[in-house]
Design an enzyme around this catalytic site. Structure first.
Site, PDB file in Angstrom:
ATOM      1  N   ASP A  81      -3.036   8.301  -1.709  1.00  0.00           N
ATOM      2  CA  ASP A  81      -4.364   8.891  -1.784  1.00  0.00           C
ATOM      3  C   ASP A  81      -4.708   9.510  -0.441  1.00  0.00           C
ATOM      4  O   ASP A  81      -4.017   9.297   0.549  1.00  0.00           O
ATOM      5  CB  ASP A  81      -5.410   7.849  -2.188  1.00  0.00           C
ATOM      6  CG  ASP A  81      -5.559   6.746  -1.144  1.00  0.00           C
ATOM      7  OD1 ASP A  81      -4.543   6.376  -0.519  1.00  0.00           O
ATOM      8  OD2 ASP A  81      -6.674   6.248  -0.928  1.00  0.00           O
ATOM      9  N   ASP A 136      -7.665  -7.696   1.025  1.00  0.00           N
ATOM     10  CA  ASP A 136      -6.700  -7.861   2.105  1.00  0.00           C
ATOM     11  C   ASP A 136      -7.378  -7.460   3.405  1.00  0.00           C
ATOM     12  O   ASP A 136      -8.308  -6.645   3.411  1.00  0.00           O
ATOM     13  CB  ASP A 136      -5.461  -6.981   1.892  1.00  0.00           C
ATOM     14  CG  ASP A 136      -5.719  -5.537   2.312  1.00  0.00           C
ATOM     15  OD1 ASP A 136      -5.326  -5.161   3.431  1.00  0.00           O
ATOM     16  OD2 ASP A 136      -6.342  -4.775   1.535  1.00  0.00           O
ATOM     17  N   GLN A 148     -11.755   6.980  -4.717  1.00  0.00           N
ATOM     18  CA  GLN A 148     -12.240   7.580  -3.482  1.00  0.00           C
ATOM     19  C   GLN A 148     -13.580   8.264  -3.746  1.00  0.00           C
ATOM     20  O   GLN A 148     -14.111   8.194  -4.846  1.00  0.00           O
ATOM     21  CB  GLN A 148     -11.205   8.547  -2.924  1.00  0.00           C
ATOM     22  CG  GLN A 148      -9.961   7.881  -2.328  1.00  0.00           C
ATOM     23  CD  GLN A 148     -10.265   7.131  -1.031  1.00  0.00           C
ATOM     24  OE1 GLN A 148     -11.376   7.197  -0.481  1.00  0.00           O
ATOM     25  NE2 GLN A 148      -9.271   6.397  -0.525  1.00  0.00           N
ATOM     26  N   PHE A 206      -3.105   5.517   4.217  1.00  0.00           N
ATOM     27  CA  PHE A 206      -4.108   5.253   5.250  1.00  0.00           C
ATOM     28  C   PHE A 206      -3.507   5.402   6.641  1.00  0.00           C
ATOM     29  O   PHE A 206      -4.105   6.003   7.538  1.00  0.00           O
ATOM     30  CB  PHE A 206      -4.694   3.849   5.072  1.00  0.00           C
ATOM     31  CG  PHE A 206      -5.729   3.490   6.113  1.00  0.00           C
ATOM     32  CD1 PHE A 206      -7.043   3.905   5.972  1.00  0.00           C
ATOM     33  CD2 PHE A 206      -5.393   2.745   7.231  1.00  0.00           C
ATOM     34  CE1 PHE A 206      -7.995   3.593   6.930  1.00  0.00           C
ATOM     35  CE2 PHE A 206      -6.330   2.428   8.192  1.00  0.00           C
ATOM     36  CZ  PHE A 206      -7.644   2.854   8.034  1.00  0.00           C
ATOM     37  N   ASP A 266       0.851  -1.183   0.000  1.00  0.00           N
ATOM     38  CA  ASP A 266       0.000   0.000   0.000  1.00  0.00           C
ATOM     39  C   ASP A 266       0.891   1.239   0.000  1.00  0.00           C
ATOM     40  O   ASP A 266       2.111   1.148   0.125  1.00  0.00           O
ATOM     41  CB  ASP A 266      -0.958  -0.010   1.182  1.00  0.00           C
ATOM     42  CG  ASP A 266      -0.249  -0.046   2.523  1.00  0.00           C
ATOM     43  OD1 ASP A 266       0.953   0.277   2.588  1.00  0.00           O
ATOM     44  OD2 ASP A 266      -0.893  -0.402   3.523  1.00  0.00           O
ATOM     45  N   GLY A 272     -11.210   3.635   1.097  1.00  0.00           N
ATOM     46  CA  GLY A 272     -12.072   4.467   1.918  1.00  0.00           C
ATOM     47  C   GLY A 272     -13.373   3.821   2.335  1.00  0.00           C
ATOM     48  O   GLY A 272     -14.325   4.518   2.720  1.00  0.00           O
TER      49      GLY A 272
END
Length: 381
Positions: free
Chosen positions: A147, A274, A197, A97, A93, A224
C-alpha cells in the site's frame, strides 16, 4: 487444526470483540498483540520467552528480510518459521511503510516503488506482485498487500491519490496471491489482508473500507495511523474504518501502540495489534507495568529491592529487583535490555489476556475505565 484460515467471533461487549483467528499453525486469540520481529528476531528476546509469555503470533518485516538475508535464501533454508525456530503463526508486512519512509531513496508510480537499499545502495523494485512473492517465499501465514502510506499532514488530493493507488494495488495483490496458490508458491491456510487507507478523511476511509470489503479478503488492516496525529483523531478515524468492515473478518490496526491506545482501539472493534514499543522501550531502560511506565535510569530505583511486579508470571518482572535492573541499565549491560524487553513483552500479553477475560465476562467497559485510570494516575518517573 483446520487448513482453512477463518475468524471465529466468540463474544462481544459493546464494540469490543473476543475471538479466534484459526490458521494451520495454530489459533490466534484476539484481542492479540504481535511482538515485532523485524529481521527474523524480536530484539533481545528468545522465541522460547515469547511463547512462554503467551504470544500466539509474531510479525516479520518484508523490507528488511528481502534485503538481508534475502527472501530466496530464507526459502532455501526452509522458510521463516524454520529459520528463526518459531512454530506458531507469523504475519509479515508488505514493506511499503519502510520503503515510503525512504523519501530520498525511492520513486513511486502506479507500477510500484523503485528504491535504493539503506544498507548498500543496491536498487530494487517493489510491486504488489513482488511483495506477495517475497512473503510467499518467507512462508508467512498472514501477508499484507503493498500500500501507499502517506506521511501526515498531507493534502486531501495527495491522500485520495494514495488511497486509490492502494486499492488498485490490493486487487493486483489478490490476483498475484491467487496465482501463487495455483502454482504452489502459497499453501492452503495462508491469508492476504487488505489495508484501509485515507488519512484522517472520514469519507476516504469509508470508501477504502467499502471497496476492500468487496474484494472479500480474509482480513483487513487499518494503516496510516499513529504517525503523529492526535489520539482523538486516530481513534475517530479508526472507528470510521471499522464501521465499514465486515464483522466476520479480523481487523488489524498497524503500528499501535501504547497500552491505553490498545485499550481504546479494542473498545472500537480492533482485534490485532503490533508495535516495536515493548522492546524499544526495554532497550532504553523503560518498563511497562500495571502501575504505569517506569524509567529504570531514575536514581530512585538505585536501592529499591522490590521487583517490577511480584505477581507477574514472567521471571524478568518477578524475580529481579529494580535496583539490579537500574544497575544494568546505567552500566549499559546487555542483560538490562534483555530483561526489560522480556518483561515488557510479557506485560503486553498480560494486558491482552486481561482484556479477553473482561470481554468474555461482559465487563470490558468497567475494566477499561479502571485500567486507564490506573495507568494514567500512576507514577511517570
Amino acid at each position: 487444526m483446520s487448513q482453512e484460515f477463518h475468524y471465529k467471533l466468540i463474544a462481544s461487549d459493546g464494540a469490543a470483540r473476543l475471538g479466534e483467528v484459526h490458521t494451520p499453525r495454530g489459533i490466534i486469540r484476539t484481542p492479540a498483540f504481535m511482538p515485532v520481529g523485524t529481521a527474523a528476531t524480536v530484539k533481545a528476546v528468545y522465541v522460547d520467552q515469547l511463547e512462554a509469555a503467551g504470544a500466539d503470533i509474531i510479525l516479520g518485516n518484508t523490507y528488511h528480510l528481502m534485503l538481508r538475508p534475502g527472501a530466496e535464501r530464507v526459502a532455501r533454508l526452509g522458510g521463516l518459521h524454520t529459520f528463526m525456530r518459531w512454530k506458531r503463526p507469523i504475519l509479515t508486512d508488505s514493506g511499503g511503510f519502510q520503503v515510503m519512509s525512504l523519501s530520498k531513496l525511492r520513486k513511486i508510480n502506479d507500477e510500484g516503488v523503485a528504491f535504493q537499499s539503506h544498507i548498500d545502495g543496491s536498487r530494487h523494485m517493489l510491486t504488489p506482485e513482488r511483495a506477495v512473492e517475497i512473503q510467499c517465499l518467507l512462508g508467512s501465514d498472514i501477508q499484507m498487500q503493498l500500500d501507499e502510506c502517506v506521511a501526515l499532514p498531507a493534502s486531501r488530493d495527495e491522500v485520495a491519490r494514495a488511497m486509490q493507488r492502494s486499492l488498485d494495488w490490493a486487487l493486483r495483490a489478490k490476483t498475484a496471491f491467487a496465482a501463487q496458490m495455483e502454482t504452489g508458491g502459497a499453501r492452503p491456510g495462508q491469508a492476504l489482508f487488505g489495508i484501509v487507507q485515507g488519512g484522517t478523511e472520514p469519507d476516504l476511509r469509508a470508501q477504502s473500507a467499502q471497496a476492500l470489503t468487496e474484494l472479500d479478503l480474509p482480513g483487513y488492516a487499518v494503516g496510516g495511523l499513529a504517525v503523529g496525529e492526535p489520539q482523538d483523531v486516530m481513534l475517530r478515524t479508526m472507528a470510521v474504518a471499522t464501521a465499514h468492515l465486515p464483522a466476520h473478518k479480523p481487523r488489524y490496526l498497524m503500528g499501535v501502540g501504547t497500552p491505553i491506545d490498545i485499550i481504546e482501539s479494542v473498545a472500537r472493534g480492533i482485534d490485532m495489534f503490533d508495535c516495536v514499543m515493548p522492546t524499544r522501550s526495554g532497550r532504553h531502560g523503560q518498563a511497562f507495568t500495571w502501575n504505569g511506565r517506569m524509567n529504570l535510569r531514575n536514581a530512585a530505583y538505585a536501592e529499591d529491592m522490590t521487583p517490577l511486579d511480584p505477581t507477574s508470571s514472567c521471571p524478568a518482572a518477578r524475580d529481579y529487583s529494580r535496583a539490579y535492573l537500574h544497575h544494568l541499565v546505567k552500566s549499559e549491560e546487555y542483560l538490562g535490555a534483555m530483561l526489560l524487553s522480556w518483561a515488557n513483552i510479557a506485560f503486553y500479553q498480560e494486558l491482552m489476556a486481561a482484556m479477553r477475560l473482561a470481554i468474555a465476562e461482559g465487563r470490558f467497559a468497567a475494566w477499561a475505565a479502571e485500567t486507564k485510570a490506573r495507568l494514567t494516575s500512576a507514577r511517570k518517573s
